[in-house]
Design an enzyme around this catalytic site. Structure first.
Site, PDB file in Angstrom:
ATOM      1  N   ASP A  70      51.773 -17.367  12.407  1.00 32.98           N
ATOM      2  CA  ASP A  70      51.466 -15.612  11.707  1.00 32.98           C
ATOM      3  C   ASP A  70      49.886 -16.378  10.985  1.00 32.98           C
ATOM      4  O   ASP A  70      50.104 -17.733  10.258  1.00 32.98           O
ATOM      5  CB  ASP A  70      51.799 -15.307  10.543  1.00 32.98           C
ATOM      6  N   ASP A  76      41.939 -15.797  -0.909  1.00 34.95           N
ATOM      7  CA  ASP A  76      40.907 -14.810  -1.902  1.00 34.95           C
ATOM      8  C   ASP A  76      39.953 -13.634  -0.895  1.00 34.95           C
ATOM      9  O   ASP A  76      40.043 -12.869  -1.446  1.00 34.95           O
ATOM     10  CB  ASP A  76      39.554 -15.449  -1.964  1.00 34.95           C
ATOM     11  N   GLU A  99      32.758  -9.511  -4.399  1.00 35.05           N
ATOM     12  CA  GLU A  99      32.463 -10.999  -4.503  1.00 35.05           C
ATOM     13  C   GLU A  99      32.470 -11.176  -3.286  1.00 35.05           C
ATOM     14  O   GLU A  99      31.827 -11.901  -2.574  1.00 35.05           O
ATOM     15  CB  GLU A  99      32.798 -11.878  -5.384  1.00 35.05           C
ATOM     16  N   GLU A 100      33.191 -10.801  -2.386  1.00 34.45           N
ATOM     17  CA  GLU A 100      33.833 -11.556  -0.682  1.00 34.45           C
ATOM     18  C   GLU A 100      32.825 -11.057   0.055  1.00 34.45           C
ATOM     19  O   GLU A 100      33.183 -10.891   1.304  1.00 34.45           O
ATOM     20  CB  GLU A 100      34.522 -11.136  -0.746  1.00 34.45           C
ATOM     21  N   ASP A 120      35.637  -8.753  -8.418  1.00 37.65           N
ATOM     22  CA  ASP A 120      35.978 -10.018  -7.592  1.00 37.65           C
ATOM     23  C   ASP A 120      37.313 -10.461  -7.840  1.00 37.65           C
ATOM     24  O   ASP A 120      37.937 -10.362  -9.145  1.00 37.65           O
ATOM     25  CB  ASP A 120      35.131 -11.073  -9.573  1.00 37.65           C
ATOM     26  N   LEU A 122      39.005 -12.410  -6.464  1.00 34.75           N
ATOM     27  CA  LEU A 122      39.846 -14.237  -6.911  1.00 34.75           C
ATOM     28  C   LEU A 122      38.816 -14.832  -7.704  1.00 34.75           C
ATOM     29  O   LEU A 122      38.849 -15.769  -7.009  1.00 34.75           O
ATOM     30  CB  LEU A 122      40.441 -14.699  -5.367  1.00 34.75           C
ATOM     31  N   ASP A 123      38.657 -14.163  -8.820  1.00 34.59           N
ATOM     32  CA  ASP A 123      37.355 -15.454  -9.935  1.00 34.59           C
ATOM     33  C   ASP A 123      38.390 -16.834  -9.902  1.00 34.59           C
ATOM     34  O   ASP A 123      39.561 -16.641 -10.208  1.00 34.59           O
ATOM     35  CB  ASP A 123      37.503 -14.777 -11.176  1.00 34.59           C
ATOM     36  N   GLU A 236      31.362  -9.885 -12.694  1.00 26.81           N
ATOM     37  CA  GLU A 236      32.061 -10.873 -13.047  1.00 26.81           C
ATOM     38  C   GLU A 236      31.657 -10.295 -15.100  1.00 26.81           C
ATOM     39  O   GLU A 236      31.844 -10.191 -15.431  1.00 26.81           O
ATOM     40  CB  GLU A 236      31.660 -12.004 -12.566  1.00 26.81           C
TER      41      GLU A 236
END
Ligand code: AMP
Length: 292
Positions: A70, A76, A99-100, A120, A122-123, A236
């Site tokens: 896997d 993120d 954000e990604e 966002d 995973l800031d 953000e």
């Protein structure tokens, strides 16, 4: 009672809170309530992934194929996928800005609703390897137009936010949420260890949460290296500014209220100074005094 059931009981409290505020909102169809609850389900899944992923990250395995073949999705990327899937499945969104993703994500026509979500996923994710707290930040707006959804729908000033929040995956997972009537906090896993004493760890959610909880100031102003500041307006600064104002504080660029900025591009940066009224006012008068 197992850890898992304690976790679920508290998520239920948060879900019930959102449902109750939804019932009190005059003329509500339930669309926003469903959307917020979908976001919270994604947060719960990310929280669980963050806890499990610590070891994988420490072993440097993230992003590689694991022994069973896997993909070990980077956290993120996984968090982004979870949020996009949950939000689109809520039938409450038309446009997502993450954000990604360089471009806005348009929800397939059959799943569309009237809201825009900027987030966002995973800031502070560069902090995972040193086990410092990380977070998720989001802001929800109503679409301003009725035509085909485009990225322009997301370019609204923060003063138009309908709901904003963050999740902090710290020593325990905490959610801060506001729909414009103050800020409420929920612990997702009260079995987590004692409150942390982190300070300026460089993970904005963590630093901002400390500021909301204990007072003080958090800033990333413009400097020579980052003349426009470093933090991004749509996913953000705006959601955090909304929460800070709802908690009685101030959020400014140094010259302008954050929530009054009319965004020009999806990923634009702004100088950011937030905190309790006294501290931010003192900062502003200090800057004014020393400006050439
Ligand atoms: P809806 O019909 O669900 O899209 O909601 C219409 C409006 O009612 C929203 O844009 C909010 O201003 C308000 N509202 C709906 N649900 C909630 C909720 N759970 N909490 C606070 N305000 C809400």
């Amino acid at each position: 009672m197992s850890d898992q059931s304690v976790f679920d009981v508290d998520v239920w409290t948060l879900t019930r809170f959102v449902m109750e505020t939804g019932r009190k909102a005059k003329g509500s169809t339930g669309e926003l309530t469903q959307l917020i609850n979908s976001m919270l389900t994604a947060v719960k899944a990310i929280s669980s992934a963050v806890r499990k992923a610590g070891l994988v990250h420490l072993q440097g395995l993230a992003g590689q194929v694991n022994v069973t073949g896997d993909d070990q999705k980077k956290l993120d990327v996984l968090s982004n996928d979870l949020i996009i899937n949950m939000l689109q499945a809520s039938y409450g969104t038309s446009v997502l800005v993450s954000e990604e993703n360089k471009d806005a994500i348009i929800t397939p026509a059959e799943k569309r609703g009237k809201y825009v979500v900027c987030f966002d996923p995973l800031d502070g994710s560069s902090n995972i390897d040193c086990l410092a707290p990380i977070g998720t930040i989001f802001a929800i707006y109503k679409r301003a137009s009725d035509g085909d959804p485009t990225d322009q729908d997301a370019l609204q000033p923060g003063s138009q936010i309908v709901c904003a929040g963050y999740a902090l995956y710290g020593s325990a997972t905490l959610v801060a949420l506001s729909t414009g009537a103050g800020v409420n906090f929920f612990m997702l896993d009260p079995d987590g260890s004692a409150p942390y004493g982190a300070r300026y760890v460089g993970s904005m959610v963590s630093d901002v949460h400390r500021t909301i909880a204990y007072g003080g100031i958090f800033m990333y102003p413009a400097n020579e290296k980052s003349p426009k500041g470093k933090l991004r307006l749509l996913y953000e600064c705006n959601p955090i500014a909304f929460l800070i104002e709802q908690a009685g504080g101030i959020a400014t660029t140094g010259t302008q209220r954050i929530l009054d900025i009319k965004p020009e591009t999806l990923h634009q940066r702004v100088p950011f100074v937030v905190g309790s009224q006294d501290d931010v006012e003192e900062y502003l008068s200090f800057v004014k005094k020393h400006q050439k």
